[in-house]
Scaffold this motif. Sequence first.
Motif, PDB file in Angstrom:
ATOM      1  N   LEU A  81      24.408   0.870 -20.104  1.00  0.00           N
ATOM      2  CA  LEU A  81      23.792   2.086 -20.140  1.00  0.00           C
ATOM      3  C   LEU A  81      24.819   3.061 -20.981  1.00  0.00           C
ATOM      4  O   LEU A  81      26.019   2.998 -20.604  1.00  0.00           O
ATOM      5  CB  LEU A  81      23.226   2.971 -19.074  1.00  0.00           C
ATOM      6  N   TYR A  82      24.579   3.904 -21.770  1.00  0.00           N
ATOM      7  CA  TYR A  82      25.163   4.799 -22.510  1.00  0.00           C
ATOM      8  C   TYR A  82      24.579   6.175 -22.327  1.00  0.00           C
ATOM      9  O   TYR A  82      23.552   6.573 -22.835  1.00  0.00           O
ATOM     10  CB  TYR A  82      25.367   4.525 -23.908  1.00  0.00           C
ATOM     11  N   LEU A  83      25.456   7.255 -21.876  1.00  0.00           N
ATOM     12  CA  LEU A  83      24.801   8.649 -21.833  1.00  0.00           C
ATOM     13  C   LEU A  83      25.846   9.300 -22.472  1.00  0.00           C
ATOM     14  O   LEU A  83      26.932   9.435 -22.594  1.00  0.00           O
ATOM     15  CB  LEU A  83      24.777   9.022 -20.033  1.00  0.00           C
ATOM     16  N   GLN A  84      25.430  10.322 -23.166  1.00  0.00           N
ATOM     17  CA  GLN A  84      26.090  11.420 -24.024  1.00  0.00           C
ATOM     18  C   GLN A  84      25.545  12.731 -23.701  1.00  0.00           C
ATOM     19  O   GLN A  84      24.866  12.923 -22.733  1.00  0.00           O
ATOM     20  CB  GLN A  84      26.287  10.999 -25.467  1.00  0.00           C
ATOM     21  N   ASN A  85      25.846  13.937 -24.529  1.00  0.00           N
ATOM     22  CA  ASN A  85      25.742  14.974 -24.321  1.00  0.00           C
ATOM     23  C   ASN A  85      24.237  15.375 -23.796  1.00  0.00           C
ATOM     24  O   ASN A  85      23.129  14.795 -24.479  1.00  0.00           O
ATOM     25  CB  ASN A  85      25.830  15.819 -25.687  1.00  0.00           C
ATOM     26  N   ASN A  86      23.998  15.828 -22.826  1.00  0.00           N
ATOM     27  CA  ASN A  86      22.664  16.478 -22.252  1.00  0.00           C
ATOM     28  C   ASN A  86      21.888  15.349 -21.684  1.00  0.00           C
ATOM     29  O   ASN A  86      20.698  15.352 -21.310  1.00  0.00           O
ATOM     30  CB  ASN A  86      22.064  17.298 -23.032  1.00  0.00           C
ATOM     31  N   ASP A  87      22.522  13.963 -21.638  1.00  0.00           N
ATOM     32  CA  ASP A  87      21.540  12.799 -21.073  1.00  0.00           C
ATOM     33  C   ASP A  87      21.444  12.903 -19.531  1.00  0.00           C
ATOM     34  O   ASP A  87      22.346  13.237 -18.839  1.00  0.00           O
ATOM     35  CB  ASP A  87      22.001  11.602 -21.672  1.00  0.00           C
ATOM     36  N   ALA A  88      20.468  12.221 -18.934  1.00  0.00           N
ATOM     37  CA  ALA A  88      20.369  12.298 -17.651  1.00  0.00           C
ATOM     38  C   ALA A  88      20.024  10.914 -17.148  1.00  0.00           C
ATOM     39  O   ALA A  88      19.271  10.253 -18.097  1.00  0.00           O
ATOM     40  CB  ALA A  88      19.164  13.360 -17.151  1.00  0.00           C
ATOM     41  N   PHE A  89      20.145  10.557 -16.005  1.00  0.00           N
ATOM     42  CA  PHE A  89      19.806   9.037 -15.413  1.00  0.00           C
ATOM     43  C   PHE A  89      19.542   9.101 -13.800  1.00  0.00           C
ATOM     44  O   PHE A  89      20.673   9.614 -13.367  1.00  0.00           O
ATOM     45  CB  PHE A  89      20.753   7.980 -16.101  1.00  0.00           C
ATOM     46  N   LEU A  90      18.829   8.135 -13.323  1.00  0.00           N
ATOM     47  CA  LEU A  90      18.480   8.046 -12.224  1.00  0.00           C
ATOM     48  C   LEU A  90      18.888   6.974 -11.573  1.00  0.00           C
ATOM     49  O   LEU A  90      18.012   5.899 -11.941  1.00  0.00           O
ATOM     50  CB  LEU A  90      16.983   8.719 -11.579  1.00  0.00           C
ATOM     51  N   ILE A  91      19.874   6.626 -10.593  1.00  0.00           N
ATOM     52  CA  ILE A  91      19.893   5.349 -10.004  1.00  0.00           C
ATOM     53  C   ILE A  91      19.421   5.144  -8.550  1.00  0.00           C
ATOM     54  O   ILE A  91      19.378   6.337  -8.055  1.00  0.00           O
ATOM     55  CB  ILE A  91      21.640   5.267  -9.924  1.00  0.00           C
ATOM     56  N   SER A  92      18.796   4.288  -8.272  1.00  0.00           N
ATOM     57  CA  SER A  92      18.003   4.045  -7.072  1.00  0.00           C
ATOM     58  C   SER A  92      18.791   3.406  -6.073  1.00  0.00           C
ATOM     59  O   SER A  92      19.613   2.747  -6.197  1.00  0.00           O
ATOM     60  CB  SER A  92      16.515   3.291  -7.528  1.00  0.00           C
ATOM     61  N   PRO A  93      18.307   3.494  -5.119  1.00  0.00           N
ATOM     62  CA  PRO A  93      19.088   3.006  -3.568  1.00  0.00           C
ATOM     63  C   PRO A  93      18.949   1.380  -3.761  1.00  0.00           C
ATOM     64  O   PRO A  93      17.851   0.863  -4.258  1.00  0.00           O
ATOM     65  CB  PRO A  93      17.871   3.357  -2.641  1.00  0.00           C
ATOM     66  N   GLY A  94      19.901   0.757  -3.665  1.00  0.00           N
ATOM     67  CA  GLY A  94      19.924  -0.643  -3.697  1.00  0.00           C
ATOM     68  C   GLY A  94      20.227  -1.393  -5.169  1.00  0.00           C
ATOM     69  O   GLY A  94      20.567  -2.537  -5.186  1.00  0.00           O
ATOM     70  N   GLN A  95      20.238  -0.323  -6.165  1.00  0.00           N
ATOM     71  CA  GLN A  95      20.584  -1.183  -7.563  1.00  0.00           C
ATOM     72  C   GLN A  95      22.187  -1.239  -7.522  1.00  0.00           C
ATOM     73  O   GLN A  95      22.945  -0.703  -6.785  1.00  0.00           O
ATOM     74  CB  GLN A  95      20.407   0.010  -8.392  1.00  0.00           C
ATOM     75  N   ILE A  96      22.653  -2.312  -8.286  1.00  0.00           N
ATOM     76  CA  ILE A  96      23.948  -2.629  -8.344  1.00  0.00           C
ATOM     77  C   ILE A  96      24.630  -2.057  -9.501  1.00  0.00           C
ATOM     78  O   ILE A  96      23.961  -2.282 -10.827  1.00  0.00           O
ATOM     79  CB  ILE A  96      24.207  -3.984  -8.416  1.00  0.00           C
ATOM     80  N   CYS A  97      25.593  -1.229  -9.327  1.00  0.00           N
ATOM     81  CA  CYS A  97      26.248  -0.306 -10.286  1.00  0.00           C
ATOM     82  C   CYS A  97      27.744  -0.654 -10.590  1.00  0.00           C
ATOM     83  O   CYS A  97      28.587  -1.133  -9.848  1.00  0.00           O
ATOM     84  CB  CYS A  97      26.021   1.118  -9.970  1.00  0.00           C
ATOM     85  N   HIS A  98      27.993  -0.448 -11.768  1.00  0.00           N
ATOM     86  CA  HIS A  98      29.477  -0.423 -12.099  1.00  0.00           C
ATOM     87  C   HIS A  98      29.940   0.488 -13.210  1.00  0.00           C
ATOM     88  O   HIS A  98      29.181   0.576 -14.478  1.00  0.00           O
ATOM     89  CB  HIS A  98      29.916  -1.738 -12.859  1.00  0.00           C
ATOM     90  N   PHE A  99      30.708   1.511 -12.951  1.00  0.00           N
ATOM     91  CA  PHE A  99      31.023   2.532 -13.857  1.00  0.00           C
ATOM     92  C   PHE A  99      32.239   2.316 -14.675  1.00  0.00           C
ATOM     93  O   PHE A  99      33.157   1.526 -14.094  1.00  0.00           O
ATOM     94  CB  PHE A  99      31.346   3.951 -13.160  1.00  0.00           C
TER      95      PHE A  99
END
Length: 300
Positions: A81-99
């Motif tokens: 995923l790619y977020l830039q100026n004024n973007d929003a995103f919701l991560i849910s419980p249990g999802q596997i994430c890597h920043f």
Amino acid sequence: MTFRMHSFFSLAINSDLCVMDGVTIKRYSFNVPSTIGIEAKSLDFLWEKAPLTEGIHRTDFYHLIWVERGELFLTVDFEELYLQNNDAFLISPGQICHFNLLSHPQAFSVLFVPEFLGEASTDAQLLHRILSTSPLGHKVISLRGLPINNLMQQLIHELESDADEYQLVVARSCLRILLAEVARRLPKAFGNSNELARLFFEEVEKHHRQWHNVSDYLPLLSAQEKHLSESVRLAIGMTPKIYLDQRRMLEAKRFLAYSSLSIKEIAFSLGFDEPTNFNKFFRKHMSMSPNEFRLLQTKE
């Protein structure tokens, strides 16, 4: 309302490895000095605590991210995923994430437990609408043109102030506005919230390893198959059976990428009676064998 106190998102970091079904991965629970179940802060903590936050992890709470300026790269359940100026995103419980911490945007986080919004049906429908846009995929939403910074600063100020009888009301109101603005900007063709589809998604999360047929869920939902099919199609544009298969595939990919279980053990964990049936199922959906997928993950 009180919550457990074990999280890397608090000032006192407590990082634990969660080992379940052969999966070893960092898992973080919610913790803030307040006990109302929400925290709002700058996303800078990702870089301040980089040795912990840049690793692969999952949480037991929601994580709403808003990028005010700059760029943010992350991976959630195998989707980049790619977020830039004024973007929003919701991560849910249990999802596997890597920043990916190579870039450092000016951004904010709102962390909240599932219970925070309360029992109002409108709150459940709001979250359902956002997440059901693509329950097994993800949608970045632009909030350009909205005074999100003012709202975020109000929420942060409220949570940093001494608690009183109005703090929970104000905090919930700020979060509801944020989520409502995200939901308002979803593509109109998707995310049509309805109670039956929401309940179906919830039950699939509980039983997807044991129940693989739509008929398994009908008695629990007190629904006819035709009605359920119409409701799920309205919400996500696919049949309940396709959703069940995709949810099963997601779990298979998680096991293959993040566990040391053998292909045979994974097959049995997912309810397949024979490993060969698991191989056929996986190849049908991914055009490669489970072992080929696993090898691909180790090379990346």
